[in-house]
Design a protein around this motif. Structure first.
Motif, PDB file in Angstrom:
ATOM      1  N   PHE A   1       0.839  -1.207   0.000  1.00 17.60           N
ATOM      2  CA  PHE A   1       0.000   0.000   0.000  1.00 17.60           C
ATOM      3  C   PHE A   1       0.873   1.257   0.000  1.00 17.60           C
ATOM      4  CE2 PHE A   1      -3.366  -2.802   1.938  1.00 17.60           C
ATOM      5  CZ  PHE A   1      -4.363  -2.556   1.001  1.00 17.60           C
ATOM      6  N   ALA A   2       1.960   1.212   0.783  1.00 15.79           N
ATOM      7  CA  ALA A   2       2.804   2.394   1.000  1.00 15.79           C
ATOM      8  C   ALA A   2       3.379   2.976  -0.283  1.00 15.79           C
ATOM      9  CB  ALA A   2       3.928   2.050   1.968  1.00 15.79           C
ATOM     10  N   LYS A   3       3.483   2.145  -1.335  1.00 15.90           N
ATOM     11  CA  LYS A   3       4.070   2.627  -2.596  1.00 15.90           C
ATOM     12  C   LYS A   3       3.197   3.671  -3.282  1.00 15.90           C
ATOM     13  CE  LYS A   3       6.115  -1.905  -3.510  1.00 15.90           C
ATOM     14  NZ  LYS A   3       6.007  -3.121  -4.334  1.00 15.90           N
ATOM     15  N   TYR A   4       1.919   3.695  -2.937  1.00 12.63           N
ATOM     16  CA  TYR A   4       0.968   4.545  -3.675  1.00 12.63           C
ATOM     17  C   TYR A   4       0.626   5.803  -2.865  1.00 12.63           C
ATOM     18  CZ  TYR A   4       0.907   0.269  -6.273  1.00 12.63           C
ATOM     19  OH  TYR A   4       1.313  -0.829  -6.986  1.00 12.63           O
ATOM     20  N   ASN A   5       1.668   6.608  -2.630  1.00 10.48           N
ATOM     21  CA  ASN A   5       1.477   7.809  -1.801  1.00 10.48           C
ATOM     22  C   ASN A   5       1.864   9.078  -2.547  1.00 10.48           C
ATOM     23  OD1 ASN A   5       4.227   7.480  -1.879  1.00 10.48           O
ATOM     24  ND2 ASN A   5       4.547   7.975   0.278  1.00 10.48           N
ATOM     25  N   LYS A   6       1.849   9.007  -3.883  1.00 11.70           N
ATOM     26  CA  LYS A   6       2.239  10.186  -4.669  1.00 11.70           C
ATOM     27  C   LYS A   6       1.098  10.672  -5.555  1.00 11.70           C
ATOM     28  CE  LYS A   6       7.063   8.770  -5.032  1.00 11.70           C
ATOM     29  NZ  LYS A   6       6.891   7.307  -4.878  1.00 11.70           N
ATOM     30  N   ALA A   7       1.092  11.979  -5.778  1.00 15.81           N
ATOM     31  CA  ALA A   7       0.196  12.557  -6.774  1.00 15.81           C
ATOM     32  C   ALA A   7       1.023  13.557  -7.571  1.00 15.81           C
ATOM     33  CB  ALA A   7      -0.986  13.257  -6.109  1.00 15.81           C
ATOM     34  N   GLY A   8       0.977  13.454  -8.895  1.00 11.07           N
ATOM     35  CA  GLY A   8       1.803  14.317  -9.745  1.00 11.07           C
ATOM     36  C   GLY A   8       3.285  14.173  -9.427  1.00 11.07           C
ATOM     37  N   GLY A   9       3.708  12.949  -9.055  1.00 15.44           N
ATOM     38  CA  GLY A   9       5.120  12.683  -8.796  1.00 15.44           C
ATOM     39  C   GLY A   9       5.616  13.134  -7.427  1.00 15.44           C
ATOM     40  N   ARG A  10       4.744  13.723  -6.637  1.00 10.34           N
ATOM     41  CA  ARG A  10       5.136  14.228  -5.320  1.00 10.34           C
ATOM     42  C   ARG A  10       4.536  13.379  -4.222  1.00 10.34           C
ATOM     43  NH1 ARG A  10       3.676  19.104  -2.940  1.00 10.34           N
ATOM     44  NH2 ARG A  10       1.753  19.028  -4.165  1.00 10.34           N
ATOM     45  N   VAL A  11       5.303  13.119  -3.161  1.00  8.71           N
ATOM     46  CA  VAL A  11       4.757  12.423  -1.996  1.00  8.71           C
ATOM     47  C   VAL A  11       3.776  13.353  -1.289  1.00  8.71           C
ATOM     48  CG1 VAL A  11       5.313  11.509   0.292  1.00  8.71           C
ATOM     49  CG2 VAL A  11       6.769  10.945  -1.658  1.00  8.71           C
ATOM     50  N   ILE A  12       2.580  12.828  -1.017  1.00  7.94           N
ATOM     51  CA  ILE A  12       1.553  13.612  -0.329  1.00  7.94           C
ATOM     52  C   ILE A  12       1.364  13.019   1.070  1.00  7.94           C
ATOM     53  CG2 ILE A  12      -0.851  14.400  -0.395  1.00  7.94           C
ATOM     54  CD1 ILE A  12       0.694  15.382  -2.823  1.00  7.94           C
ATOM     55  N   GLU A  13       1.593  13.848   2.083  1.00  3.02           N
ATOM     56  CA  GLU A  13       1.551  13.378   3.474  1.00  3.02           C
ATOM     57  C   GLU A  13       0.225  12.653   3.782  1.00  3.02           C
ATOM     58  OE1 GLU A  13       3.545  12.971   5.826  1.00  3.02           O
ATOM     59  OE2 GLU A  13       2.203  12.741   7.576  1.00  3.02           O
ATOM     60  N   GLY A  14      -0.873  13.245   3.328  1.00  2.20           N
ATOM     61  CA  GLY A  14      -2.186  12.641   3.587  1.00  2.20           C
ATOM     62  C   GLY A  14      -2.304  11.249   2.985  1.00  2.20           C
ATOM     63  N   LEU A  15      -1.661  11.036   1.833  1.00  2.00           N
ATOM     64  CA  LEU A  15      -1.701   9.707   1.209  1.00  2.00           C
ATOM     65  C   LEU A  15      -0.835   8.715   1.971  1.00  2.00           C
ATOM     66  CD1 LEU A  15      -1.635  10.498  -2.638  1.00  2.00           C
ATOM     67  CD2 LEU A  15      -3.598   9.973  -1.174  1.00  2.00           C
ATOM     68  N   THR A  16       0.304   9.189   2.480  1.00  2.00           N
ATOM     69  CA  THR A  16       1.172   8.318   3.281  1.00  2.00           C
ATOM     70  C   THR A  16       0.407   7.804   4.504  1.00  2.00           C
ATOM     71  OG1 THR A  16       3.109   9.590   2.570  1.00  2.00           O
ATOM     72  CG2 THR A  16       3.378   8.205   4.523  1.00  2.00           C
ATOM     73  N   VAL A  17      -0.312   8.709   5.158  1.00  2.00           N
ATOM     74  CA  VAL A  17      -1.092   8.342   6.339  1.00  2.00           C
ATOM     75  C   VAL A  17      -2.218   7.367   5.955  1.00  2.00           C
ATOM     76  CG1 VAL A  17      -2.671   9.231   8.107  1.00  2.00           C
ATOM     77  CG2 VAL A  17      -0.578  10.497   7.552  1.00  2.00           C
ATOM     78  N   ARG A  18      -2.894   7.674   4.857  1.00  3.87           N
ATOM     79  CA  ARG A  18      -4.015   6.826   4.425  1.00  3.87           C
ATOM     80  C   ARG A  18      -3.528   5.414   4.094  1.00  3.87           C
ATOM     81  NH1 ARG A  18      -9.030   8.951   0.695  1.00  3.87           N
ATOM     82  NH2 ARG A  18     -10.323   7.104   0.940  1.00  3.87           N
ATOM     83  N   ARG A  19      -2.376   5.313   3.396  1.00  2.00           N
ATOM     84  CA  ARG A  19      -1.827   3.999   3.026  1.00  2.00           C
ATOM     85  C   ARG A  19      -1.421   3.204   4.272  1.00  2.00           C
ATOM     86  NH1 ARG A  19      -3.158   5.978  -1.632  1.00  2.00           N
ATOM     87  NH2 ARG A  19      -5.116   5.457  -0.583  1.00  2.00           N
ATOM     88  N   GLU A  20      -0.889   3.896   5.279  1.00  2.00           N
ATOM     89  CA  GLU A  20      -0.499   3.222   6.517  1.00  2.00           C
ATOM     90  C   GLU A  20      -1.746   2.702   7.240  1.00  2.00           C
ATOM     91  OE1 GLU A  20       1.965   1.946   7.802  1.00  2.00           O
ATOM     92  OE2 GLU A  20       1.543   1.807   9.946  1.00  2.00           O
ATOM     93  N   ASN A  21      -2.811   3.486   7.223  1.00  2.00           N
ATOM     94  CA  ASN A  21      -4.060   3.022   7.848  1.00  2.00           C
ATOM     95  C   ASN A  21      -4.640   1.825   7.104  1.00  2.00           C
ATOM     96  OD1 ASN A  21      -4.111   4.857   9.977  1.00  2.00           O
ATOM     97  ND2 ASN A  21      -5.082   6.442   8.729  1.00  2.00           N
ATOM     98  N   GLU A  22      -4.497   1.809   5.792  1.00  2.00           N
ATOM     99  CA  GLU A  22      -4.954   0.646   5.011  1.00  2.00           C
ATOM    100  C   GLU A  22      -4.118  -0.586   5.361  1.00  2.00           C
ATOM    101  OE1 GLU A  22      -4.449   2.383   1.161  1.00  2.00           O
ATOM    102  OE2 GLU A  22      -6.357   3.471   1.282  1.00  2.00           O
ATOM    103  N   ARG A  23      -2.810  -0.413   5.477  1.00  2.00           N
ATOM    104  CA  ARG A  23      -1.934  -1.533   5.831  1.00  2.00           C
ATOM    105  C   ARG A  23      -2.358  -2.161   7.157  1.00  2.00           C
ATOM    106  NH1 ARG A  23       2.258  -3.043   8.878  1.00  2.00           N
ATOM    107  NH2 ARG A  23       2.140  -1.124  10.086  1.00  2.00           N
ATOM    108  N   LYS A  24      -2.588  -1.276   8.144  1.00  2.00           N
ATOM    109  CA  LYS A  24      -2.968  -1.765   9.480  1.00  2.00           C
ATOM    110  C   LYS A  24      -4.291  -2.506   9.427  1.00  2.00           C
ATOM    111  CE  LYS A  24      -0.891   1.808  12.388  1.00  2.00           C
ATOM    112  NZ  LYS A  24      -1.345   3.186  12.587  1.00  2.00           N
ATOM    113  N   LEU A  25      -5.275  -1.930   8.729  1.00  2.00           N
ATOM    114  CA  LEU A  25      -6.590  -2.563   8.671  1.00  2.00           C
ATOM    115  C   LEU A  25      -6.516  -3.900   7.932  1.00  2.00           C
ATOM    116  CD1 LEU A  25      -9.636  -2.516   9.192  1.00  2.00           C
ATOM    117  CD2 LEU A  25      -9.913  -1.077   7.152  1.00  2.00           C
ATOM    118  N   PHE A  26      -5.722  -3.937   6.869  1.00  2.01           N
ATOM    119  CA  PHE A  26      -5.580  -5.160   6.068  1.00  2.01           C
ATOM    120  C   PHE A  26      -5.069  -6.315   6.924  1.00  2.01           C
ATOM    121  CE2 PHE A  26      -3.587  -8.094   3.103  1.00  2.01           C
ATOM    122  CZ  PHE A  26      -4.391  -8.040   1.980  1.00  2.01           C
TER     123      PHE A  26
END
Ligand SMILES: *[C@@H]1O[C@H](CO)[C@@H](O)[C@H](O)[C@H]1NC(C)=O
Length: 163
Positions: free
Chosen positions: A136-161
């Motif tokens: 999940f953590a790999k998908y935290n970019k938009a327009g080539g930039r790391v987006i903090e909100g996406l990093t957090v969201r991906r980590e929450n998905e990892r935990k729930l999974f």
């Protein structure tokens, strides 16, 4: 019909309908999207309302009279989720509820095409759950930039999974 036959039909109908998003998944999606009772323009300039309801796909929200109540917002969200639930049920059948919910959160955010091509799905296909979750953590970019909100969201998905 015998009771056993009726029960068999009920079971078949239940299994083929696939999963719906559970309460943990709804909570994560609501938390990640945020709640806005009135129209606003999101980071990419899309008119939005409620829990991330994008007006572009819904007749420019012409039928919505803000402010929304949270119950109306949840109603809209549940309708919006159907398409993403169908995607996850189709490309990754047989997940448990938490795995399913994490994948719906991801797919709602990133799209069915991204989920289908993802390393998350690759891990699921070979039943390597830790590889899937860590992807999940790999998908935290938009327009080539790391987006903090996406990093957090991906980590929450990892935990729930993995729950
Ligand atoms: C699961 O994936 C990880 C990361 O790719 C790998 O190191 C590990 O060996 C895999 N486990 C199994 C059981 O295949």
């Amino acid at each position: 019909m015998t009771i056993k036959l009726i029960m068999l039909f009920a079971l078949v109908a239940y299994v083929s309908a696939g999963r719906k998003t559970g309460s943990a998944g709804l909570d994560l999606i609501k938390f990640s999207e945020g709640w806005r009772p009135d129209f606003y323009y999101d980071q990419i300039g899309q008119k939005t309302i409620g829990y991330g309801h994008c007006c572009k796909w819904h007749n420019n929200c012409n039928d919505i009279k803000p402010p929304l109540s949270m119950a109306q917002g949840e109603e809209l969200l549940k309708k919006d989720l159907v398409e993403y639930e169908n995607c996850v049920n189709k490309v990754a059948p047989g997940l448990n509820q938490n795995q399913f919910d994490a994948c719906v959160d991801f797919t709602f955010n990133m799209g069915c095409g991204t989920f289908q091509a993802s390393d998350v799905l690759k891990g699921i296909k070979v039943q390597n759950w830790s590889a899937a979750a860590n992807s999940f953590a790999k998908y935290n970019k938009a327009g080539g930039r790391v987006i903090e909100g996406l990093t957090v969201r991906r980590e929450n998905e990892r935990k729930l999974f993995l729950k």
